[in-house]
Motif scaffolding. Structure first.
Motif, PDB file in Angstrom:
ATOM      1  N   THR A 130      21.380 -30.801   2.952  1.00  0.00           N
ATOM      2  CA  THR A 130      20.855 -31.521   4.115  1.00  0.00           C
ATOM      3  C   THR A 130      20.817 -33.035   3.902  1.00  0.00           C
ATOM      4  OG1 THR A 130      18.609 -31.155   3.267  1.00  0.00           O
ATOM      5  CG2 THR A 130      19.441 -29.595   4.928  1.00  0.00           C
ATOM      6  N   THR A 131      20.393 -33.464   2.715  1.00  0.00           N
ATOM      7  CA  THR A 131      20.259 -34.903   2.418  1.00  0.00           C
ATOM      8  C   THR A 131      20.830 -35.198   1.031  1.00  0.00           C
ATOM      9  OG1 THR A 131      18.026 -34.534   1.533  1.00  0.00           O
ATOM     10  CG2 THR A 131      18.195 -35.149   3.860  1.00  0.00           C
ATOM     11  N   LYS A 266      20.756 -38.880  10.050  1.00  0.00           N
ATOM     12  CA  LYS A 266      20.590 -37.429  10.114  1.00  0.00           C
ATOM     13  C   LYS A 266      19.196 -36.933  10.463  1.00  0.00           C
ATOM     14  CE  LYS A 266      24.014 -35.929   6.675  1.00  0.00           C
ATOM     15  NZ  LYS A 266      24.153 -35.107   5.456  1.00  0.00           N
ATOM     16  N   ARG A 267      18.182 -37.752  10.256  1.00  0.00           N
ATOM     17  CA  ARG A 267      16.816 -37.235  10.260  1.00  0.00           C
ATOM     18  C   ARG A 267      16.466 -36.432  11.512  1.00  0.00           C
ATOM     19  NH1 ARG A 267      11.117 -40.648   9.568  1.00  0.00           N
ATOM     20  NH2 ARG A 267       9.748 -38.831   9.835  1.00  0.00           N
ATOM     21  N   LEU A 270      17.675 -32.819  11.237  1.00  0.00           N
ATOM     22  CA  LEU A 270      17.408 -32.017  10.040  1.00  0.00           C
ATOM     23  C   LEU A 270      16.420 -30.891  10.343  1.00  0.00           C
ATOM     24  CD1 LEU A 270      17.092 -34.826   7.330  1.00  0.00           C
ATOM     25  CD2 LEU A 270      18.987 -33.211   7.652  1.00  0.00           C
TER      26      LEU A 270
END
Length: 284
Positions: A130-131, A266-267, A270
């Motif tokens: 994801t990150t 992206k936050r 997510l």
């Protein structure tokens, strides 16, 4: 590792995994005491090799010397030692509770899912899938936070609470190496609080939650009966000092900028973790 000189040591479970996997840490090879009874699984070895491939930001000896800012641990019979003993007794009362189970989770530095420990505090899932830039940043800095505790650890060689009270710890497979590894200050506390500081910088609207989670990560070591309260507190001082030093390191500031850009992009998309169990455990 026959004939290898022990240039430096890293907090207990990192040393176990690194040695078992035969991984180099920064400029120094990590050695494990020959009498350690711990034999990490192949999955743990692979996981630790993956974590350690990121290396560290600071060269060996590049972190501020912890002996300059960590005072001596509490003396036997002192008021400070009485405070440590009282906190250790309070921790023993939590054995077998959800907080004890959370402390077991926080104890595991073997796994690439370590960063997921901070997902609830961040409000989104942190991980390699994801990150990835945040993940790499945290793992690389983790080595600097953990190693920085060792000048003080090796100088005082403080005995851990379970060696005094004879009670259970949450990672019995690590008892052998923990007995040989100084208690003061806590490397886990330095790592957890340091990660919390980095994430608070990246996600300032969740700074309070993230610093609190880093604090709780260190407190888990007291709950586990492997660190005194003052060990945990001084681990936070190590983390704060190393964090200040890292902010003067160009590679670190570049990776912070990259991680911040990743989150800006992206936050919003997510996944949000289910935090009911963790929140209930930490509320204890």
């Amino acid at each position: 590792m026959k004939g290898a000189r022990l240039a430096t040591r890293i907090c207990g479970v990192i040393a176990i995994a690194a040695g078992a996997a035969g991984v180099a840490m920064g400029q120094a090879q990590v050695a494990v005491p020959a009498q350690s009874s711990v034999s990490p699984s192949d999955a743990n070895k692979a996981a630790m090799a993956e974590i350690m491939r990121h290396g560290s930001y600071l060269p060996r000896g590049g972190a501020p010397n912890s002996l300059l800012y960590n005072p001596a641990p509490p003396a036997p019979g002192s008021a400070a030692m009485a405070r440590d003993e009282e906190a250790a007794k309070a921790a023993l009362a939590l054995h077998g509770t959800p907080r004890w189970e959370q402390a077991k989770i926080d104890a595991d530095l073997f796994t690439p899912k370590l960063t997921d420990t901070f997902s609830c505090a961040a409000g989104f899932r942190i991980g390699a899938d994801t990150t990835p830039r945040v993940q790499a940043l945290l793992f690389k800095a983790m080595m600097d936070f953990g190693l920085a505790s060792y000048p003080t650890k090796n100088h005082y060689k403080r005995a851990r609470p379970f060696m005094e009270n004879g009670k259970a710890i949450c990672t019995p497979d690590q008892e052998g190496i923990l007995r040989k590894d100084g208690s003061y200050p806590s490397g886990h506390s330095a790592i957890g609080f340091g990660m919390g500081l980095i994430l608070a910088d990246l996600v300032p609207d969740r700074a309070g939650e993230l610093v609190a989670r880093g604090r709780a990560f260190g407190e888990s070591r007291r709950i586990c009966n492997v660190h005194w309260l003052s060990d945990v507190e001084e681990g936070r001082i190590v983390a704060t000092t190393v964090f200040a030093r890292l902010n003067a390191e160009p590679a670190f500031t570049a990776d912070i900028a990259a991680a911040r850009a990743e989150l800006a992009e992206k936050r919003a998309s997510l996944p949000v973790p289910d935090c009911a169990r963790e929140n209930a455990a930490l509320a204890m």
